[in-house]
Enzyme design. Sequence first.
Site, PDB file in Angstrom:
ATOM      1  N   SER A 182      36.878  38.462  76.143  1.00 19.88           N
ATOM      2  CA  SER A 182      35.714  37.858  76.338  1.00 19.88           C
ATOM      3  C   SER A 182      35.381  37.456  77.809  1.00 19.88           C
ATOM      4  CB  SER A 182      35.559  36.375  75.790  1.00 19.88           C
ATOM      5  OG  SER A 182      36.528  35.690  76.283  1.00 19.88           O
ATOM      6  N   LYS A 240      36.466  30.132  79.227  1.00 15.20           N
ATOM      7  CA  LYS A 240      35.319  30.730  79.615  1.00 15.20           C
ATOM      8  C   LYS A 240      34.999  30.327  81.018  1.00 15.20           C
ATOM      9  CE  LYS A 240      34.996  32.017  74.885  1.00 15.20           C
ATOM     10  NZ  LYS A 240      35.003  33.428  74.655  1.00 15.20           N
TER      11      LYS A 240
END
Length: 258
Positions: free
Chosen positions: A52, A112
Amino acid sequence: MAEKTQTKPAANGTPKPKSEVWETVVILVQALLIALVFRSLLFQPFSIPTASLQSNLMIGDYILTSKYTYGYSKYSFPFDFAPFNGRIFGRAPAQGEIAVFRPVPQQVDYVKRVIGLPGDTIQMKSGVLHINGEAVKKERVGTIIDTDSFGVSIPVIQYRETLPNGTSYIVQEISDSQPMDNTAVYKVPAGHYFMMGDNRDRSSDSRVLRSVGYVPLENFIGKAEVRFFSIKDNINPWQIWRWPGNVRLDRMFQSVYQ
């Protein structure tokens, strides 16, 4: 007559005094306490298992996160326990920082990038990030092959994205017409943050409200600081015999913000 106490003979046949046994126990306990304090209050290591944040954080990278930067909450400590409510000390996450956190619907930690701050509006339009109604600067820089955690390799386009505060980093996309390249407007609630992966079309992040969604300040664990180890194919680092040819020396001991 008083009974004589006996000590168990050591491996070489010489009895080991009880005082030495006790000293060994004390040293072990002290070492465990130091490790616990280091992990809970200073730095905690994390591995990167998914694609990701590629290519900034690759599968098989190991990072250290600073716990003190954002202060402390129950998620800072083992077993999600703290003798206080909310968050104490530290500062709020800044836009563009990479952070480790616990999404509300999940029992696992995510890593993230902070994109939206409390009160911001976030929207994707044809692959372009919009913050508070303004398009974020996005410049194409090239094309590479990206491989995910299932070993699926595909070509992706890389762009340099620059946030309103000047933070700049590389994002990559399969195309500008993937399922999350056009979204509704997200309004970040007070005390919450909007998190996104740099590998935009291969990231489950705050755009998916049912699985990640908006992240409360309390749920942050730490700010990602440095990569201290990296190995291909997510090989277990204790498998030292597999290091030759697999350890990525060029990714070790580097800031994650280069």
